[in-house]
Design an enzyme around this catalytic site. Structure first.
Site, mmCIF file in Angstrom:
data_model
loop_
_atom_site.group_PDB
_atom_site.id
_atom_site.type_symbol
_atom_site.label_atom_id
_atom_site.label_comp_id
_atom_site.label_asym_id
_atom_site.label_seq_id
_atom_site.Cartn_x
_atom_site.Cartn_y
_atom_site.Cartn_z
ATOM 1 N N GLU A 13 -6.658 -25.489 -13.665
ATOM 2 C CA GLU A 13 -6.571 -26.279 -15.146
ATOM 3 C C GLU A 13 -6.039 -27.517 -14.707
ATOM 4 O OE1 GLU A 13 -5.213 -23.191 -14.541
ATOM 5 O OE2 GLU A 13 -5.113 -21.903 -16.245
ATOM 6 N N GLU B 108 -4.701 -14.547 -3.848
ATOM 7 C CA GLU B 108 -3.676 -15.218 -4.265
ATOM 8 C C GLU B 108 -2.182 -14.366 -3.589
ATOM 9 O OE1 GLU B 108 -3.468 -18.819 -7.604
ATOM 10 O OE2 GLU B 108 -3.065 -16.819 -8.305
#
Lengths: 266, 266, 266, 266, 266, 266
Positions: A121, A181
């Protein structure tokens, strides 16, 4: 003290010598964002920092204090900003933090910066932050300051993807708090991963559009966009090597006169 | 995982449970600023964080990610912003960072926040950040959110001052990178203090006013406003105890229903 | 008309001649803030202006229109912003007013400005206003503009303190609307002081921290932080002389080529 | 002390009583702007304040501290912002000053405000300042706050125009520092008018458009847009009466429950 | 393709050639605002664009994309911003749009811009937008960029007024959605005028001041400030010719080296 | 007049009736950006508008004035902002335009908005604009306003991709001014496509990172990121149908009570 990596652990005199010697600055930018019940909320900033540390070791570079708060989490990217714990900045707050610190690095005498983003983002706001800083630097007559900007996951090699996802890669889109991740965190910060809490939700199935206020029902309750099943520290190590090598190579290519250590990464 | 202190090391599910249980959030705010040739540039953020950690242990509180960049260093307070390495934010950037994260903590359900400031120049901007956040929270109908705001050194007891400065206390004004901060760093982060680099400049002698652009000649070259001679880890321990106890007591007094551990600090 | 002090009472042609002749500009910055039942709300701006007038007479300087609204009153400094009548600006509003007018003075050809602050809460925002102005001036290639910035009370001499407080000085911290400000107002504007309304609250006893929303109960109802008992016009005269002389001397020292009248203050 | 007009000369307790009694607040907004060689630069703020004072006397209203800096002077309105001495604010600085103080008046409990503008260029920015304040007040649930906004010269009666300009009125457009403003200043502040310096330039002859950067040659060197020949204190008195009566009547009509004194203006 | 008028319909290569050839840019600025039941809400932007097109044809100029949203409608100017459909920007949003695009035109190499405003409320904000852009351009060392700024109706000739209003001109103040705008729309966009919906309200009768929140009862319900009775396409043609010729002449006078076509407007 | 599509072509009375009847608003957001030598600079805004028009016809919706200026072009997305002609806004300018108009639509009574983005770089700023608007709407107590936000190309069906790229789809990343956009323009605006100018550069080959200031050599001189060879109006028609149907279906699904015409798209 001359071999410290973190700017914040150096004295100003040490830092000044390093900058005068042409040392490169690496700026990790992350977020404080839910990453499922099994990963810590600092995952993005920790992984961006980990890449910075690995690259700094190769290039005798300096790791600046990480930007720990990022732009508002989006449902399709990080689950959405409605989660408890996700702690985000308005767009122009983030942009101005980056603008301000970049201008300061230029004032110090640095002329090369690498901004390592770990939160999707943030991307466009890092671009705006860099642009606003460059614009003001040009008002001061500084026109030789350069920034290499990246999202670290874009340095994942195809070979690594194939090893990590032997049954086929579902794509980066749903990798929030998922196999990549989690594997990276298992490699870099295993003590912060709670494997017992690994959620088993099905992958999210998002439409081609967004709706605001967020349709929270679109996002698996856990906040994980696809299952982390198959994550492993060993996979994280492969990814970390891709990033360390890929980013280092990119910097060497674009900023060829950057100071380079002779030893190679183990 | 339930006994973690740092928000960024918790999963969102853990954090949510803690917040629902009434846990208090502590937000350290510091700076990246020259602290002489013997202390690291992260001194202010490290000390604010150290206080937060000590208090969090007493109160089972949560330490939020520290704000690592602060307002521009002033000559009389931190040597001035002309030093290489000092990396500062514009006033409204810092203010908006604080405004944004405070609003997020309120959204999470927290109703009590302690903001621990470690950089004098930040003071008024933390006040504005809190005020802007409270104003917007009131627009949302949230009127029961409270913030306790402090500079940690204001909790130094007179008895401690007398022990640390047996020959008389020159006052807080010139304590930048001097006896108190160096002692605290020797106690909390001895590996980051370079005692061999302790400067021997005379104390700065500032007039009753400021001049801009900064009269850099007013500030000792080292960036240290008065000699750190006499610093010691043992003195840092005394100070740390004052802050841990003093801040904890203040919180217990003002936020009486905050969760308190039964054990006492060792 | 050439001996006017106030910029706003001069024609532009007179002002231009004065500026071309090297005249210094003095900018008083105050507030509209409760000062107890006995002092007017314009106390801070009136006292900053009074200092400016006294100094302007010595140095043939120009007094710019005072900034009459200041930053939000703080409980420990001015009683808090919850009082009826206190009329404050957001931080960036005040900062931008100062930025804008400073840039205008530079455009006029002035190269020396003295900013005289009379409201403690304004301090850091005057610093930011000056910094933003200097930054933009540097973009225009103007790098020789200088600002001397001060809080007038920092020019109080020890001897004066001893005369005013024969039983010992409680310190500047609680001097809001107390002995010093009331004495100064009795000297400069006696018709605006209502001695019959002098409150008799005990001094405020503040803790080492702030709580927001303001704990209004911490502040004496009158808004006066310590009793003004013992105030006197004669004491105000002593203080005024300290400020007139001290500030004038500071300016002469830092801006030695500033135009100086030959006559000495009576 | 109860019959003071100026907010800044009242104590907060007096002000509070007046506000609780329904007193109206009048806010003069002016500028610091060249007004030719014969008028002071504070003309706009002095005249706006003079109207406020006259009205306040009729209505037992309170005159708030005037806004002394206005929006950038425009060639056709006030000669242009290139004059030495003209000291202007950016649009959003002025807007935010007005927004902030209006919100404060509402917090004090006032519900009626009259904004008296004396500088044409301010008009749209006073509108935006009011709008931003009203919007935020509505977020706080305050929806009964009303502002009457005016440029004072719009209250000039036709009969007065005919008396002042017996040979025909050239129109308001070129009245900057001309017959009307000079007459008003001769009436209100004769000591600040330098009749010997009255310029004799011909009226400006502006085209139907603007060019930026300002074509400074369009503006008479003196800064006066049309000759003030024929100005007289007696004419100023006529105008002042129009404004005092006209504005008072407007307020009585729109805010009928405003406190009104029984005596009539002499 | 070389004879296109609209920038947005040109390729960048065509545009670049035109700019390198010295072509002028015309920027129409309008609004989305109620214009009574008989005119479309885009009237202001359509009419500003129509003027731009007519002028562009004379001068081989380029018409930039029109700014379709303007500043908040005011009761006395455009009926007020409370109407359904009126879609306005905050002051600084509009200002920044203009600032940004003006800077871009300068970056492209253009040095002459004509800003054609079709919405009265925009006027001061176009001035601020231009000023902010010019200021930043000067920081970049660009000081030869010039802007001619206008409201198109200021080019109406007296002869035309007399033809259009044979019984006397009531003045521009109430011309919102009235005879002039309706005639112009009948000429330029007859298909968008609903003559059957022409309202017959009496003209608005505004006082000399404003009240906020808007006294909506002051404005005729239709949103039309005076009757459009007597409007006609033929009158619109006369007005359009005034604007085309007047604006073209102004540009030729102020920007004499601007490229001019040989043919004359039919 | 009741069957108009464009808000700006409607009178306010017509618009109000449509909004009261539950009509949906579609807001196209584009850019003014180089699209190679063969496509006009308005391509993004024209295509976003074309989608809006097709959808509006299906749903009896209203097409708001398009936002014609977008965020700064990025090398990998649109060639970079260094091209002559590309005319971009700062991030917060674009964000505030969207915030302001969205709030206005809500004030009008609309409760459903579809934002159709045609310029990739805008994406995150449309998100922030929506978020800021929603936040302020919530301060006003409006919590039922919903926005569906989309990039139109995300509605391209796999079957269509296969038809358009029979030899394999190189991916969306390099589709700037390439086969898809050119085909769409050939379908919607053939008169604005210059097929003779179709560039024959090889596709761009970007690294995994960005460098600022832009490495302009990375981008093919034409500004086209991959060859448009194979473009055709017929392919554009297929794409247009995907978007018209896909977006319409999405709206019907998410905003089920939106007014739907009975006729099907031809």
């Amino acid at each position: 003290m001359s071999d410290r990596l973190f700017m914040n652990e150096m004295s100003w005199t040490t830092y000044q010598k390093r900058i005068e010697g042409g040392a490169l600055i690496l700026l990790p930018v992350g977020a404080t964002e839910q990453h499922g019940p099994h990963l810590p909320m600092g995952t993005d900033v920790m992984l961006a920092t980990a890449v910075a540390v690995d690259v700094a070791k190769q290039l005798d570079a300096i790791v600046a204090p990480a930007v720990a708060f990022g732009y508002k989490s989006q449902p399709k990217m990080g689950g959405g900003n409605h989660y408890c714990g996700t702690t985000s900045l308005d767009a122009d707050t983030l942009t101005h933090v980056l603008r301000d610190v970049i201008k300061e690095f230029a004032r110090h005498g640095a002329r090369r910066l690498v901004l390592i983003n770990g939160h999707y983002e943030n991307m466009m706001f890092t671009i705006e932050g860099i642009d606003l800083a460059m614009r003001e630097l040009s008002y001061m007559g500084i026109r030789d300051f350069e920034v290499l900007r990246l999202e670290y996951w874009d340095f994942t090699r195809t070979e690594t993807i194939e090893k990590i996802f032997p049954e086929g890669f579902p794509g980066f889109a749903l990798e929030h708090a998922a196999v990549m991740e989690t594997s990276l965190m298992l490699y870099h910060h295993p003590e912060l991963v709670d494997m017992a809490a690994l959620p088993t939700d099905k992958p999210a199935d998002f439409p081609a559009y967004d709706v605001y206020p967020t349709r929270t029902g679109w996002v698996p309750c856990s906040g994980v966009l696809s299952p982390a099943t198959g994550c492993a520290a060993e996979k994280g190590k492969l990814l970390a090597a891709d990033y360390a090598i890929g980013v280092t190579d990119a910097i060497r290519k674009e900023f060829p006169n950057v100071k380079a250590k002779t030893q190679v990464m183990a």
